[in-house]
Design a protein around this motif. Structure first.
Motif, PDB file in Angstrom:
ATOM      1  N   ASP A 123       0.856  -1.192   0.000  1.00  0.00           N
ATOM      2  CA  ASP A 123       0.000   0.000   0.000  1.00  0.00           C
ATOM      3  C   ASP A 123       0.890   1.238   0.000  1.00  0.00           C
ATOM      4  O   ASP A 123       1.570   1.534   0.988  1.00  0.00           O
ATOM      5  CB  ASP A 123      -0.900  -0.053   1.241  1.00  0.00           C
ATOM      6  N   SER A 167      -3.109   5.721  -4.315  1.00  0.00           N
ATOM      7  CA  SER A 167      -4.288   6.550  -4.036  1.00  0.00           C
ATOM      8  C   SER A 167      -3.921   8.017  -4.136  1.00  0.00           C
ATOM      9  O   SER A 167      -2.764   8.398  -3.915  1.00  0.00           O
ATOM     10  CB  SER A 167      -4.776   6.253  -2.618  1.00  0.00           C
ATOM     11  N   LYS A 209      -4.282  11.060   0.052  1.00  0.00           N
ATOM     12  CA  LYS A 209      -3.462  11.793   1.023  1.00  0.00           C
ATOM     13  C   LYS A 209      -2.657  12.903   0.353  1.00  0.00           C
ATOM     14  O   LYS A 209      -2.424  13.927   0.957  1.00  0.00           O
ATOM     15  CB  LYS A 209      -2.525  10.835   1.753  1.00  0.00           C
TER      16      LYS A 209
HETATM   17  C1  PLP Z   1      -2.303   3.222   4.621  1.00  0.00           C
HETATM   18  C2  PLP Z   1      -3.633   3.655   4.097  1.00  0.00           C
HETATM   19  N1  PLP Z   1      -4.179   3.014   3.035  1.00  0.00           N
HETATM   20  C3  PLP Z   1      -5.352   3.370   2.540  1.00  0.00           C
HETATM   21  C4  PLP Z   1      -6.089   4.393   3.091  1.00  0.00           C
HETATM   22  C5  PLP Z   1      -7.426   4.732   2.491  1.00  0.00           C
HETATM   23  O1  PLP Z   1      -7.204   5.351   1.263  1.00  0.00           O
HETATM   24  P1  PLP Z   1      -8.408   5.809   0.326  1.00  0.00           P
HETATM   25  O2  PLP Z   1      -9.006   7.032   0.937  1.00  0.00           O
HETATM   26  O3  PLP Z   1      -7.745   6.066  -0.998  1.00  0.00           O
HETATM   27  O4  PLP Z   1      -9.389   4.695   0.258  1.00  0.00           O
HETATM   28  C6  PLP Z   1      -5.589   5.069   4.191  1.00  0.00           C
HETATM   29  C7  PLP Z   1      -6.381   6.126   4.834  1.00  0.00           C
HETATM   30  O5  PLP Z   1      -6.187   6.480   5.955  1.00  0.00           O
HETATM   31  C8  PLP Z   1      -4.322   4.697   4.701  1.00  0.00           C
HETATM   32  O6  PLP Z   1      -3.780   5.328   5.747  1.00  0.00           O
END
Ligand code: PLP
Length: 477
Positions: free
Chosen positions: A282, A309, A312
């Motif tokens: 991730d 994604s 952030k």
């Molecule tokens: C490590 C991690 N992965 C995924 C996500 C969620 O991402 P998305 O908003 O793109 O679904 C978060 C959100 O806090 C995260 O911290």
């Protein structure tokens, strides 16, 4: 309907008796578990008599606590099923909490300091990009709009980004999803069969664990801390348990901020290859290295499945993420997609295509914001809460504070009553641990981070009086 028995519930509650009357302290703790997502909606709570016995209190105390929870809407009585947890949004807001439900933080509630989610408002400049995307929309209006893999513009842009960063990628190796969470859930359904082991870090991003267990996986925790991953535990987990999936956040890990060294990445690859494990990496926070001299993101090497994604580095409201994998895996994941959704909205994808091309400029803005807020947080902590051990991190959105005593839940409740919303340490745990820890996101502007520390210092003064808050904070200084 799932039921939580008296003993597991007592375990989740931890040292709950931090104020009088006891029934109110108990009700507060259950509320916190609901807000944290550790007790999910629809769960039936242990019967009063059994919980009273497990906690060593009178049945009247538990009955009064359940009555208070019904009153605040966190629990309903269902005939024949006892007391059942309600979704948090259906519950009346706690004092200081945004009435919009969820994590709060809605515009119009500036007095609430919301650090439940580690996320920022939209990056400056997004509006203009959205307007460009709207102008590109007519290209698609003649089609059906079902874009299950993703529109070509976005898949090409994402593929280009991986290729430029050293991982040659074709557009058919990219699958656009509704955020990284959707990608993780889709991969969990694709790779896991009921009872399979899923290696996860602990602490970790808790909603990923929920996706893995919802797909039938059994979480296999491996410790990680601000100093990094426990190499011995990693080797042992891969070799002995041969997990079907390993879910890792190797860059500016949530919540600890740790980054996995290159040599350990290579070792993970070797271990995974030997144990036949699919590694899901991730990289949601990978673009957020802000320390001077922090190296730019490079994709995790080797045959792993990447999740990305824009949540952030740009804005979570776009709900845009992706899977980057070999074309066969992308096709396999697509098979699992159609029963639940038929694609990411086209207009958002066009925004994404425009964004990915200027992502470095956007991420620069993010990094500058995060660095300023991180530094403000540390300065204020050094002054107001010097007994806490709070690592400085090189990137990401949060740090993992060691409070020196198992009081995370009490502290979060005391902060909540003062309008500061946080998640407890155990929320990030796979097995209920981390009552000594608190995730501190540095996602508010520097002056608000200083205010966060002022509120925390006041809440800490209350919490430090609790019996479990030993050794006394003075002794730790
Ligand atoms: C490590 C991690 N992965 C995924 C996500 C969620 O991402 P998305 O908003 O793109 O679904 C978060 C959100 O806090 C995260 O911290």
């Amino acid at each position: 309907m799932t039921t939580i028995g008296a003993r597991p519930l007592a375990g989740l509650l931890g040292p709950w008796r931090d104020r009088s009357p006891a029934y109110a302290a108990l009700a507060d703790r259950v509320r916190l578990l609901v807000l944290d997502g550790r007790l999910t909606a629809g769960t039936r709570l242990a019967a009063e008599r059994e919980l009273a016995a497990a906690l060593g209190v009178s049945r009247t105390t538990v009955a009064a606590a359940y009555a208070a929870l019904r009153e605040s809407g966190h629990v309903v009585s269902v005939r024949g099923s006892g007391s059942v947890v309600q979704p948090p949004a259906a519950a009346a807001p706690a004092e200081g909490e945004d009435a919009g439900g969820g994590s709060g933080g809605a515009p119009g509630h500036p007095q609430v300091l919301d650090l439940v989610n580690a996320a920022l408002p939209a990056v400056q400049g997004l509006q203009e990009v959205v307007e460009r995307a709207v102008r590109a929309l007519p290209r698609h209006l003649g089609g059906t709009g079902y874009e299950m893999r993703g529109v070509p513009e976005l898949r090409e842009a994402v593929a280009r980004r991986y290729t430029e960063r050293g991982l040659p990628t074709r557009p058919d190796e990219v699958l656009v999803t509704v955020g990284a969470q959707h990608a993780i859930a889709l991969l969990a359904r694709t790779f896991l069969r009921p009872g399979d082991r899923a290696l996860v870090e602990t602490p970790t991003y808790p909603t990923a664990v929920r996706a893995l267990t919802a797909a039938g996986g059994r979480a296999l925790p491996v410790p990680v801390g601000p100093g990094g991953w426990d190499g011995e535990a990693l080797r042992e987990a891969f070799t002995r348990a041969r997990p079907a999936v390993a879910y890792l956040v190797p860059d500016f890990h949530n919540p600890t901020g740790a980054t996995m060294p290159a040599a350990q990445r290579r070792e993970v690859l070797e271990l995974a290859e030997r144990s036949g494990t699919r590694v899901v990496v991730d990289e949601t926070t990978a673009d957020l290295g802000f320390a001077p001299g922090a190296p730019a993101w490079v994709p995790f090497p080797g045959d792993v499945v990447h999740v990305g994604s824009l949540a952030k580095s740009v804005w979570a409201g776009l709900r845009l993420g992706w899977v980057r994998a070999d074309a066969a895996t992308v096709r396999e994941a697509l098979e699992h997609r159609s029963p639940t959704d038929l694609g990411t909205p086209v207009l958002e994808q066009l925004v994404g295509a425009e964004v990915v091309d200027v992502l470095d400029a956007f991420a620069d803005r993010r990094r500058a914001q995060l660095r300023a807020s991180h530094d403000a947080l540390h300065e204020a902590l050094a002054e107001r809460l010097p007994s806490w051990r709070v690592p400085r991190v090189a990137g990401g959105l949060s740090t993992w504070a060691n409070l020196g005593a198992p009081v995370s839940s009490s502290l979060v409740l005391a902060a909540r009553a003062r309008g500061l919303l946080l998640s407890t340490g155990p929320r990030f745990s796979v097995d209920g641990a981390f009552e000594r820890y608190l995730r501190l996101p540095f996602t508010l502007a520097p002056e608000r981070m200083r205010r966060v520390v002022d509120v925390l210092a006041d809440a800490w003064a209350d919490t430090a009086r609790l019996p479990q808050a030993l050794p006394a904070p003075e002794a730790l200084v």
